[in-house]
Enzyme design. Structure first.
Site, mmCIF file in Angstrom:
data_model
loop_
_atom_site.group_PDB
_atom_site.id
_atom_site.type_symbol
_atom_site.label_atom_id
_atom_site.label_comp_id
_atom_site.label_asym_id
_atom_site.label_seq_id
_atom_site.Cartn_x
_atom_site.Cartn_y
_atom_site.Cartn_z
ATOM 1 N N GLN A 13 0.602 -1.396 0.019
ATOM 2 C CA GLN A 13 0.006 -0.006 0.267
ATOM 3 C C GLN A 13 0.924 1.306 0.378
ATOM 4 O O GLN A 13 0.540 2.268 -1.095
ATOM 5 C CB GLN A 13 -0.920 0.102 1.339
ATOM 6 C CG GLN A 13 -2.500 1.269 1.268
ATOM 7 C CD GLN A 13 -2.379 0.916 2.719
ATOM 8 O OE1 GLN A 13 -1.889 0.635 3.855
ATOM 9 N NE2 GLN A 13 -2.881 2.051 2.712
ATOM 10 N N ASN A 54 13.684 -11.459 -1.138
ATOM 11 C CA ASN A 54 13.283 -11.176 0.315
ATOM 12 C C ASN A 54 13.883 -11.273 1.515
ATOM 13 O O ASN A 54 15.148 -11.407 1.719
ATOM 14 C CB ASN A 54 12.945 -13.331 0.289
ATOM 15 C CG ASN A 54 12.055 -13.893 1.180
ATOM 16 O OD1 ASN A 54 12.058 -13.176 2.525
ATOM 17 N ND2 ASN A 54 12.712 -15.044 1.185
ATOM 18 N N TYR A 144 2.692 -7.514 15.565
ATOM 19 C CA TYR A 144 2.505 -6.387 15.284
ATOM 20 C C TYR A 144 3.409 -5.325 16.308
ATOM 21 O O TYR A 144 4.519 -4.611 15.789
ATOM 22 C CB TYR A 144 1.390 -6.215 14.846
ATOM 23 C CG TYR A 144 1.860 -4.992 13.917
ATOM 24 C CD1 TYR A 144 3.090 -4.748 12.718
ATOM 25 C CD2 TYR A 144 0.931 -4.194 13.629
ATOM 26 C CE1 TYR A 144 2.983 -3.474 11.577
ATOM 27 C CE2 TYR A 144 1.213 -2.802 13.008
ATOM 28 C CZ TYR A 144 2.015 -2.882 11.827
ATOM 29 O OH TYR A 144 2.217 -1.473 11.252
HETATM 30 C C1 AKB Z 1 -2.486 -2.055 10.445
HETATM 31 O O1 AKB Z 1 -3.534 -1.776 11.262
HETATM 32 O O2 AKB Z 1 -2.034 -2.965 11.208
HETATM 33 C C2 AKB Z 1 -2.085 -0.292 10.095
HETATM 34 C C3 AKB Z 1 -1.158 0.049 11.461
HETATM 35 C C4 AKB Z 1 -2.004 0.864 12.633
HETATM 36 O O3 AKB Z 1 -0.256 -0.186 11.354
HETATM 37 N N1 AKB Z 1 -2.525 -0.246 9.211
#
Ligand code: AKB
Length: 317
Positions: A13, A54, A144
């Site tokens: 994106q 990669n 994340y």
């Molecule tokens: C997500 O929703 O994981 C991402 C972000 C806010 O980092 N768009």
């Protein structure tokens, strides 16, 4: 100095739009787009070099650094919040090992500047939820989120220990029409536009009242390039800069879309796992460091973003 810029994760994106913007500034040949997958249609339409890369394949990555000798590297390859919860170890490995490979090769090949994206996901349930400051309690509870927080620490460490000029932004949810997001919690704010134009209705996976910081891609790309162009002495933060963007809920976004598509309807699904992620993130952000250090100013508010999104998307849907 003429730049040679390597963008890793170029099909994504941010990558799709960033490659186009950098090629407009530096020329097509100066920007090497790279991704683990073959170029997307949008990427193929932007002429310039492309490499299959990669970030976990150290030998291949070393070869790419050696071949192109980049002066700037943008590492955008990552697994986002929602997919990260389905594949936690893979997300940790890609987000962490990938970053460490790039930081090491950037030092080895004397890359002048590195950009790495962080996220509002570095904050957690005990962070202040409104106008979340740059420095506060950070207890992210997604893979994340804590891979981004650890990554920020590594970036600052490489700056302090090796003098690597690494710069970063904590992006809010990003909204653009040229490329789709992949696997995030804020993706609803892009899907809603596609469905509004295609079917006139949308079922949001986030509940009514869920405010999150978001940003239009034009602003995000401008912020990224401004940060990378800023003189090094203006950069006081080597972990990652807060960026506020615009905060809104699904119903506020829907109301703005309804002004341009009067019959548009929104409904809400229940029990989506992304709701818990959204609830752990800030509702709004304080970005005064970015404003003071490198003159950051937002251009797109909610009405301007919605008008631009719908205006562009309707031509390609
Ligand atoms: C997500 O929703 O994981 C991402 C972000 C806010 O980092 N768009």
């Amino acid at each position: 100095m003429s730049e040679k810029i390597l963008v890793i994760g170029a099909n994504g994106q941010i990558g799709t739009e960033l490659v186009m913007a950098l090629r407009n500034i530096h020329g097509a040949e100066a920007v090497v787009a790279s991704d683990i997958n073959s170029p997307t249609y949008a990427m193929r339409s932007s002429t310039g070099p492309f490499e299959l890369v990669n970030v976990l394949d150290k030998d291949n990555l070393h070869h790419i650094f050696d071949k192109h000798r980049p002066t700037q590297v943008y590492l955008l390859a990552a697994i986002l919040s929602a997919v990260g919860e389905q594949k936690p170890k893979m997300a940790w490995d890609l987000n962490m090992t990938g970053l460490l490979h790039i930081l090491d090769f950037a030092v080895e090949f004397k890359v002048a500047k590195v950009f790495w994206p962080s996220s509002i996901a570095v904050f957690g349930p005990h962070s202040p939820q409104h106008h979340t400051p740059q420095y506060c309690v950070m207890d992210p509870n997604t893979v994340y989120g804590f891979s981004k927080l650890a990554g920020e620490r590594w970036c600052e460490y490489y700056f302090n220990k090796y003098g690597l000029d690494v710069r970063s932004i904590r992006y809010p949810g990003l909204i653009g029409w040229k490329a789709n997001p992949g696997g995030g919690t804020t993706d609803y704010a892009v899907h809603i536009f596609h469905q509004a134009l295609k079917t006139g209705k949308y079922e949001s996976f986030l509940a009514e009242g869920t405010a999150l910081p978001m940003m239009y891609m034009d602003d995000a790309i401008r912020a990224t390039i401004s940060l990378m162009d800023a003189p090094a002495e203006k950069i006081s933060i080597r972990s990652s800069y807060n960026l506020a963007g615009i905060s809104f809920t699904p119903e506020q976004l829907a109301a703005e879309i309804q002004k341009l598509i009067p019959g548009f309807e929104i409904s809400y699904s229940e029990n989506d796992p992304r709701q818990a992620i959204a609830d752990s993130w800030p509702k709004s952000i304080d970005d005064s460091y970015a404003q003071n250090d490198w003159g950051w100013q937002l251009e797109y508010d909610l009405p301007k973003m919605v008008a631009d999104m719908l205006g562009n998307l309707k031509n390609i849907i």
